[in-house]
Design a protein around this motif. Structure first.
Motif, mmCIF file in Angstrom:
data_model
loop_
_atom_site.group_PDB
_atom_site.id
_atom_site.type_symbol
_atom_site.label_atom_id
_atom_site.label_comp_id
_atom_site.label_asym_id
_atom_site.label_seq_id
_atom_site.Cartn_x
_atom_site.Cartn_y
_atom_site.Cartn_z
ATOM 1 N N THR A 33 -0.993 7.882 -9.087
ATOM 2 C CA THR A 33 -0.786 7.242 -10.465
ATOM 3 C C THR A 33 -2.007 7.027 -11.119
ATOM 4 O OG1 THR A 33 -1.320 4.997 -9.623
ATOM 5 C CG2 THR A 33 0.837 5.825 -9.346
ATOM 6 N N ASP A 34 -1.894 6.842 -12.494
ATOM 7 C CA ASP A 34 -3.219 6.588 -13.549
ATOM 8 C C ASP A 34 -3.701 5.362 -13.114
ATOM 9 O OD1 ASP A 34 -2.663 9.103 -14.720
ATOM 10 O OD2 ASP A 34 -1.105 8.257 -15.963
ATOM 11 N N GLU A 35 -2.989 4.299 -12.933
ATOM 12 C CA GLU A 35 -3.702 3.047 -12.418
ATOM 13 C C GLU A 35 -4.617 3.275 -11.310
ATOM 14 O OE1 GLU A 35 -2.045 -1.298 -10.888
ATOM 15 O OE2 GLU A 35 -0.775 0.314 -11.443
ATOM 16 N N TYR A 36 -4.193 4.051 -10.349
ATOM 17 C CA TYR A 36 -5.239 4.212 -9.342
ATOM 18 C C TYR A 36 -6.456 4.631 -9.646
ATOM 19 C CZ TYR A 36 -7.398 5.765 -5.053
ATOM 20 O OH TYR A 36 -8.329 5.826 -3.995
ATOM 21 N N GLU A 37 -6.455 5.866 -10.375
ATOM 22 C CA GLU A 37 -7.580 6.651 -11.115
ATOM 23 C C GLU A 37 -8.293 5.780 -12.045
ATOM 24 O OE1 GLU A 37 -9.687 10.111 -11.196
ATOM 25 O OE2 GLU A 37 -7.879 9.671 -10.132
ATOM 26 N N ALA A 38 -7.874 5.025 -12.403
ATOM 27 C CA ALA A 38 -8.410 3.850 -13.374
ATOM 28 C C ALA A 38 -9.403 2.833 -12.928
ATOM 29 C CB ALA A 38 -7.967 3.372 -14.588
ATOM 30 N N GLN A 39 -8.944 2.724 -11.576
ATOM 31 C CA GLN A 39 -9.896 1.643 -10.859
ATOM 32 C C GLN A 39 -11.303 2.058 -10.449
ATOM 33 O OE1 GLN A 39 -8.661 -1.231 -10.364
ATOM 34 N NE2 GLN A 39 -6.554 -0.957 -10.788
ATOM 35 N N TYR A 64 0.767 -1.100 0.075
ATOM 36 C CA TYR A 64 0.030 0.123 0.024
ATOM 37 C C TYR A 64 0.912 1.309 0.053
ATOM 38 C CZ TYR A 64 -3.611 -3.414 1.377
ATOM 39 O OH TYR A 64 -4.365 -4.462 1.294
ATOM 40 N N PRO A 65 1.877 1.645 -1.016
ATOM 41 C CA PRO A 65 2.572 2.731 -1.173
ATOM 42 C C PRO A 65 1.748 3.990 -1.350
ATOM 43 C CG PRO A 65 2.422 1.631 -3.201
ATOM 44 C CD PRO A 65 1.511 0.687 -2.374
ATOM 45 N N ASP A 66 2.231 5.051 -0.631
ATOM 46 C CA ASP A 66 1.373 6.206 -0.748
ATOM 47 C C ASP A 66 1.301 6.794 -2.229
ATOM 48 O OD1 ASP A 66 1.840 6.030 2.079
ATOM 49 O OD2 ASP A 66 3.042 7.445 2.309
ATOM 50 N N ASN A 67 2.264 6.678 -2.943
ATOM 51 C CA ASN A 67 2.301 7.249 -4.349
ATOM 52 C C ASN A 67 1.532 6.741 -5.289
ATOM 53 O OD1 ASN A 67 3.764 4.929 -4.661
ATOM 54 N ND2 ASN A 67 5.794 5.938 -5.190
ATOM 55 N N TYR A 68 0.968 5.610 -4.706
ATOM 56 C CA TYR A 68 -0.171 4.778 -5.789
ATOM 57 C C TYR A 68 -1.316 5.637 -5.743
ATOM 58 C CZ TYR A 68 -2.988 1.488 -7.389
ATOM 59 O OH TYR A 68 -4.147 0.506 -8.252
ATOM 60 N N PHE A 69 -1.590 6.476 -5.044
ATOM 61 C CA PHE A 69 -2.857 7.492 -5.241
ATOM 62 C C PHE A 69 -2.605 8.467 -6.039
ATOM 63 C CE2 PHE A 69 -2.947 6.085 -0.455
ATOM 64 C CZ PHE A 69 -4.453 5.571 -0.469
ATOM 65 N N ILE A 122 -8.126 2.742 0.476
ATOM 66 C CA ILE A 122 -7.839 3.982 1.191
ATOM 67 C C ILE A 122 -8.193 3.456 2.596
ATOM 68 C CG2 ILE A 122 -8.758 6.074 2.037
ATOM 69 C CD1 ILE A 122 -9.312 6.907 -1.010
ATOM 70 N N LEU A 123 -9.109 2.475 2.577
ATOM 71 C CA LEU A 123 -9.534 2.032 4.119
ATOM 72 C C LEU A 123 -8.122 1.084 4.626
ATOM 73 C CD1 LEU A 123 -11.549 1.462 6.355
ATOM 74 C CD2 LEU A 123 -12.327 -0.327 5.034
#
Length: 351
Positions: A236-242, A229-234, A251-252
């Motif tokens: 990324t485009d990958e997270y936005e596409a989920q 659960y890295p902080d910088n994943y938020f 987030i939880l």
């Protein structure tokens, strides 16, 4: 010699070097507590104060180098305020203003785009401790009937000495990550009063080890799951596409895992205080209690369905500090009421 070893250790653990220094410093507190129990428990108060000062300063130097002067400056200024201003509202307000401005200035001038472990981290704990000291000294000049039970426990009958203020501020069990405690509690520790065996070191090894084991478990949970659960994943485009539900669940889980980073430090540091005796909290139902320095009740926090249960189980000592200080302010300053004036169309204040 130590620096290369710390670099290798931080690389093998996958953690920043400042974080490794911090957790090592918290663990070293157990060594200091054992030294106090085995060799210094029966020594005069001056010797114990000097030991706490030197041990706390050594931890500050190990983590922050020459920047330890920030904490030393604020502690010395606080002592001067108590000595020169006495038990006055001016002293309380001056203490609050100076300590808060110093801390906020530190935040401003050292701020980066990431969360860094630097001298401002323990200074936040120290700021509350020194402001609380001013309140407790002020309470010592009031009539006992005007104090609530919590204020009576912390009120200071006399001006503390320079060694007491520095020993209280740099006590190895609470300097880096807390918990909050009063100077009265620290004085009781030095006077050998916080023990279940009058005149002898407390039987607190087992309670301390229990908190250490719980803290180590929390630290292991964080170390195992935080890479997922890295902080910088938020960002990324990958997270936005989920999907929306996935992002909410992520987030939880991220918040839960990140929280254990702080919980582990709090619980392990609590074990240090228990081992030294500062965690002794009297007898309840015939059993000796060791929760005077508890800043986190992990089981209650994880299982309570109530908002009040969350408050009662998280950041306990800081909440108690705020409640004691806020009640202090509301008792000393008149309540101001207001009502609407139809003619002026303004809120008119009255006492």
């Amino acid at each position: 010699m130590a620096a290369p070893l710390l670099e290798k250790l931080s690389e093998s653990l996958g953690s920043p070097e400042p974080a490794v220094r911090l957790i090592l410093s918290v663990l070293i507190g157990y060594v200091f507590a054992l030294v106090y129990r085995w060799f210094l428990f029966y020594q005069p108060a001056t010797v114990i104060h000097l030991f706490h000062i030197c041990s706390g300063l050594s931890l500050a130097a190990f983590n922050f180098g020459s920047q330890l002067y920030h904490s030393a400056t604020c502690v010395f200024v606080q002592f001067l305020m108590l000595r020169l201003m006495g038990r006055t509202v001016t002293a309380v307000l001056s203490s609050f203003t100076f300590q808060m401005l110093y801390l906020l200035s530190g935040y401003y001038y050292t701020a980066t785009e990431e969360y860094d472990i630097k001298w401002t981290m323990p200074h936040c704990v120290l700021t509350l401790k020194l402001i609380g000291l001013a309140f407790d000294f002020y309470d010592g000049g009031k009539e006992p009937s005007k104090l609530n039970p919590e204020q009576k426990k912390g009120a200071l009958a006399s001006v503390p000495t320079l060694l007491e203020v520095f020993g209280f501020s740099y006590f190895y069990g609470g300097f880096l990550v807390g918990p909050q405690f009063t100077l009265r509690s620290y004085q009781s520790l030095v006077a050998r009063e916080l023990t279940d065996c009058p005149g002898k070191p407390p039987n607190s090894v087992i309670p301390a080890l229990k908190r250490f084991a719980l803290g180590f478990l929390c630290l292991a949970i964080y170390a195992i799951f935080s890479p997922s659960y890295p902080d910088n994943y938020f960002l990324t485009d990958e997270y936005e596409a989920q999907p929306f539900w996935y992002r909410c669940v992520f987030i939880l889980l991220w918040g839960k895992v990140m929280l254990y980073k702080y919980v582990s430090c709090w619980v392990i540091a609590e074990g240090v205080c228990i081992l030294a005796g500062l965690g002794y909290n009297g007898v309840v139902d015939g059993k000796h209690q060791w929760d005077a320095c508890a800043n986190m009740r992990v089981w209650l926090f994880e299982t309570t369905p109530l908002f009040g249960g969350t408050i009662a189980s998280f950041n306990i000592n800081t909440n108690a500090w705020a409640a004691r200080s806020v009640s202090n302010v509301t008792c000393d300053f008149p309540r101001v009421k207001s009502k609407w004036c139809p003619k002026s169309k303004k809120l008119m204040s009255y006492q």
